[in-house]
Scaffold this motif. Sequence first.
Motif: not given
Length: 293
Positions: A71, A74, A77, A115-116
């Motif tokens: 979390e 993200s 980012k 993932e990011n």
Amino acid sequence: MTEINQMSGNCNNHDNSDSQNNRQLKMKSTLNSFNPYTSRIIDLGKGQCIGGGHFQAIAGPCSIEGEHIFELASLLKASGVSILRGGAFKPRTCPDSFQGLGKAGLELLVQAGRENEMLTISEIMSERDIELYHDIDILQVGARNCQNYSLLKELGKTNKPILLKRGMATTIDELISCARYITQAGNERVILCERGIRTFEPKTRNTFDVSSIAALHNECDFPIVADPSHATGLSALVAPCALAAVACGVDGIQIEVHENPQAAMSDKDQALTPNEFKNLMHDVESMHAFLTR
Ligand code: PEP
Ligand code: MN
């Protein structure tokens, strides 16, 4: 183009171009002979660079504590961060303190980075661990290992960018010599980091030596990152010192961020919340835009 794009370290933004040269000339005329944006450009991978006008914000928790990293990554980012930090092997003063999640922490960091679409950076404390850092993009040498010459020589044989933090009692000339241990072993991708030095002043965790940024730019061409989190140890001082560093011409900042600072397992007093960090990023962008106008 948004302000974030303007100060991005994205390599595609670098056109070696008139606009960059003009920017540098303007800096020169504004600040007399001081031109900080001439450090070597280091390719960090995944389309990101630092140095020579490419600015990077590095952010993340002091320690990776578990799934919270996803979390947090993200949110960071979304605030314009391309490099996710997080400690897995932690150099703690007290052996009873949380020592980090080790290999499992590195794996979480790699996954959150993937993932990011972010690069990852984590501190390596021993040359024996190099294999474990295979999927980490940038290796950090912490202040306590700044003059660990065996480690520096081994990192010089790797093909990864190295962020070398200034030791708490390391002079500017000594720091440059430490960087040369890495380059002489074959790795030219070295970034220096001012993270405060130990002085007689107990109010702050360390004393942020902002003048070292300008001095280092005059003495060598390594890109320079400032870490006001460890330099001050106090969250209220992080933003003003980050801006001072930007005004002094750093090529990047490294900031500790935690979703709930008071519950952080290490360095809770210096962590910004994601929201505080987002606000700081806006100010950093404005300051950077002013300097390169
Ligand atoms: C860190 O970045 O997590 C750290 C331990 O910093 P320093 O080596 O500057 O104390
Ligand atoms: Mn820390």
